[in-house]
Write a protein that holds these residues in place. Structure first.
Motif, PDB file in Angstrom:
ATOM      1  N   GLY A 196       0.815  -1.209   0.000  1.00  0.00           N
ATOM      2  CA  GLY A 196       0.000   0.000   0.000  1.00  0.00           C
ATOM      3  C   GLY A 196       0.851   1.263   0.000  1.00  0.00           C
ATOM      4  N   LEU A 197       0.476   2.204  -0.849  1.00  0.00           N
ATOM      5  CA  LEU A 197       1.169   3.497  -0.953  1.00  0.00           C
ATOM      6  C   LEU A 197       0.169   4.527  -1.461  1.00  0.00           C
ATOM      7  N   PRO A 198       0.124   5.728  -0.858  1.00  0.00           N
ATOM      8  CA  PRO A 198      -0.834   6.737  -1.311  1.00  0.00           C
ATOM      9  C   PRO A 198      -0.661   7.072  -2.794  1.00  0.00           C
ATOM     10  N   ALA A 199      -1.788   7.356  -3.452  1.00  0.00           N
ATOM     11  CA  ALA A 199      -1.789   7.624  -4.893  1.00  0.00           C
ATOM     12  C   ALA A 199      -0.802   8.729  -5.270  1.00  0.00           C
ATOM     13  N   GLU A 203       2.298   8.501  -7.965  1.00  0.00           N
ATOM     14  CA  GLU A 203       2.373   9.393  -9.132  1.00  0.00           C
ATOM     15  C   GLU A 203       3.663  10.195  -9.140  1.00  0.00           C
ATOM     16  N   SER A 204       4.106  10.626  -7.974  1.00  0.00           N
ATOM     17  CA  SER A 204       5.350  11.386  -7.892  1.00  0.00           C
ATOM     18  C   SER A 204       6.552  10.523  -8.246  1.00  0.00           C
ATOM     19  N   ARG A 205       6.620   9.314  -7.711  1.00  0.00           N
ATOM     20  CA  ARG A 205       7.783   8.446  -7.923  1.00  0.00           C
ATOM     21  C   ARG A 205       7.875   7.888  -9.333  1.00  0.00           C
ATOM     22  N   ILE A 232       7.259  -4.563 -11.593  1.00  0.00           N
ATOM     23  CA  ILE A 232       6.501  -3.662 -10.729  1.00  0.00           C
ATOM     24  C   ILE A 232       5.325  -3.121 -11.529  1.00  0.00           C
ATOM     25  N   TRP A 233       4.140  -3.126 -10.915  1.00  0.00           N
ATOM     26  CA  TRP A 233       2.932  -2.552 -11.513  1.00  0.00           C
ATOM     27  C   TRP A 233       2.349  -1.543 -10.527  1.00  0.00           C
ATOM     28  N   THR A 234       1.918  -0.421 -11.040  1.00  0.00           N
ATOM     29  CA  THR A 234       1.299   0.585 -10.175  1.00  0.00           C
ATOM     30  C   THR A 234      -0.222   0.419 -10.181  1.00  0.00           C
ATOM     31  N   ASN A 235      -0.794   0.337  -8.995  1.00  0.00           N
ATOM     32  CA  ASN A 235      -2.243   0.304  -8.830  1.00  0.00           C
ATOM     33  C   ASN A 235      -2.715   1.663  -8.318  1.00  0.00           C
ATOM     34  N   GLN A 236      -3.991   1.794  -8.017  1.00  0.00           N
ATOM     35  CA  GLN A 236      -4.511   3.088  -7.561  1.00  0.00           C
ATOM     36  C   GLN A 236      -3.794   3.552  -6.301  1.00  0.00           C
TER      37      GLN A 236
END
Length: 436
Positions: A196-199, A203-205, A232-236
């Motif tokens: 879990g990581l804030p959206a 987006e910044s990283r 690595i895949w980014t989710n919401q």
């Protein structure tokens, strides 16, 4: 649980099974969709992306209501060494507009929704239900056809046809005599952690705008002494981290999948992307990597095979191909119902559809990949190391002319191993990475 006779039984409520059950129900067939997990997707995972166009063959404009994560606009391949990575990639902002290209997806969210579309069409979903074996009926003195399934409860469900969409282990496909026992060398074991990581941090990283997503595939370092890869895949509001390798190598070299994942996450280029992320879920999953030469017989009297059980995987494409195989199977089963003939003679039309498909061209093109990895087991490591060593030299500012610098790079490259092996590794590596 419902009645004990259906036109069709589908074993496995993954993408292949749900697509088939939905399509058959839409064609007014009575369908039982059987899932051993507590809910569809509870026992499934994949890297994390779903292609739009094949999925829309099942549900047009599914992106308007399906539980998707992000529209993928950035795709990269990293050739990794211990402190560096040579990166190849593309960012296409048009991919964040309808009708989109592909999406990041979490199976535990997407699969229940997809199975529910089959239920809405009229299919009967049975969860926490294990199929122990197939049921047969005689069709002559020596012949028999699949005529249903027996559950672990002892209950028998009769059907004119059974579609096996049971995943990579394919135990029922083997029982039906459609394939030999699958070998560990034909399976890839992946471990995945969802963090879990804030959206806004995601987006910044990853240099993304809200709603945009990124996929990064990695070769070299992630394998930790085995033939494997990471991603690595980014989710919401989470990141999916996946790493894996050939099951036989993981077993023979005594590699712990969890240690493989931990080592991957500790890489200095990975750890900064994951800083502050909190673990949500951890899963392991096998996918078929036997390729074209190990595709099972896809049909028999009263039975068809789809998705991972049918070895329908090419590169990073698995879920969308599973959906297409499910739809093809449903078409042929609907035709068999109209003819009231579920013999192999009728059902072989399914194999014809598969063999004439675009993705079978891709699978055939890489039919020697397994042999490549047996013959060039160190090539991924050597080539990624060579690429990173050369890049360090190229970008390091020194007191050499550009011409002398390139001479040094070439010399180092050819000193790594014999020239003929280097050329062969490079050729086969590029050929096999093409479908990464």
């Amino acid at each position: 649980m419902g009645h004990d006779r259906y036109d069709a039984v589908v074993v496995g409520a993954g993408p292949a099974g749900s697509a088939a059950a939905m399509s058959m129900a839409q064609n007014n067939l009575s369908v039982a969709l059987i899932e051993r997990g507590e809910q569809p997707g509870s026992k499934n995972m994949f890297g994390g992306s779903l292609s739009r166009k094949p999925t829309a063959e099942a549900i047009p404009e599914f992106w308007k209501e399906a539980p998707l994560e992000r529209a993928i606009v950035n795709e990269e391949l990293w050739l990794m060494d211990k402190t560096s990575a040579v990166k190849v990639g593309f960012t296409g902002l048009e991919f964040n507009k309808s009708p989109y290209n592909k999406f990041s997806v979490i199976r535990s969210k997407f699969d229940p929704w997809f199975a529910d579309q089959a239920v809405k069409a009229g299919a009967q979903l049975m969860t926490s239900t294990l199929v122990e074996e197939l049921v047969y009926e005689k069709t002559g003195l020596l012949n028999k056809k699949v005529a249903g399934v027996e559950l672990d409860s002892g209950e028998i469900i009769h059907a004119d046809v059974v579609l096996l969409a049971e995943g990579a282990s394919a135990a029922l496909t083997q029982e039906a005599g459609l394939r030999e026992e699958i070998k560990p060398s034909s399976l890839f074991l992946y471990v995945k952690e969802e963090l879990g990581l804030p959206a806004e941090k995601i987006e910044s990283r990853f240099n993304l705008e809200p709603g945009e997503g990124a996929n990064i595939g990695m070769l070299g370092y992630p394998g930790s002494g085995i033939i494997g890869k990471g991603g690595i895949w980014t989710n919401q509001e989470s990141i999916s981290v996946v790493v894996g390798g050939y099951l036989n190598q993981i077993i023979n070299k005594g590699v712990s999948p969890y240690q493989l994942l931990s080592r991957f996450k500790e890489h200095s280029l990975i750890s900064r992307l994951l800083a502050g992320a909190e673990p949500i879920a951890y899963k392991a999953h096998t996918i078929p990597k036997g390729g074209y030469n190990e595709i099972p017989q896809l049909y028999g009297d009263g039975v068809l095979v789809a998705g991972d059980a049918a070895m329908m995987v090419t590169g990073r494409r698995g879920a969308d191909l599973a959906i297409l195989t499910g739809l093809y199977a449903a078409e042929v089963i609907a035709q068999a119902r109209a003819a009231q003939d579920y013999s192999a003679e009728i059902l072989k039309g399914y194999e014809k559809r598969i063999m004439n498909s675009f993705f079978m061209e891709n699978i055939k093109e890489h039919k020697d990949r397994k042999e490549y990895y047996q013959n060039y087991s160190d090539s991924d490591f050597l080539l990624t190391k060579a690429a990173n060593d050369a890049a360090y030299r190229f970008f390091k500012v020194g007191l050499q002319s550009k011409k002398d610098k390139m001479k040094t790079i070439r010399k180092d490259l050819f000193n790594m191993q014999p020239t003929d092996k280097l050329v062969s590794d490079l050729y086969h590596g590029l050929k096999n990475w093409g479908d990464f």
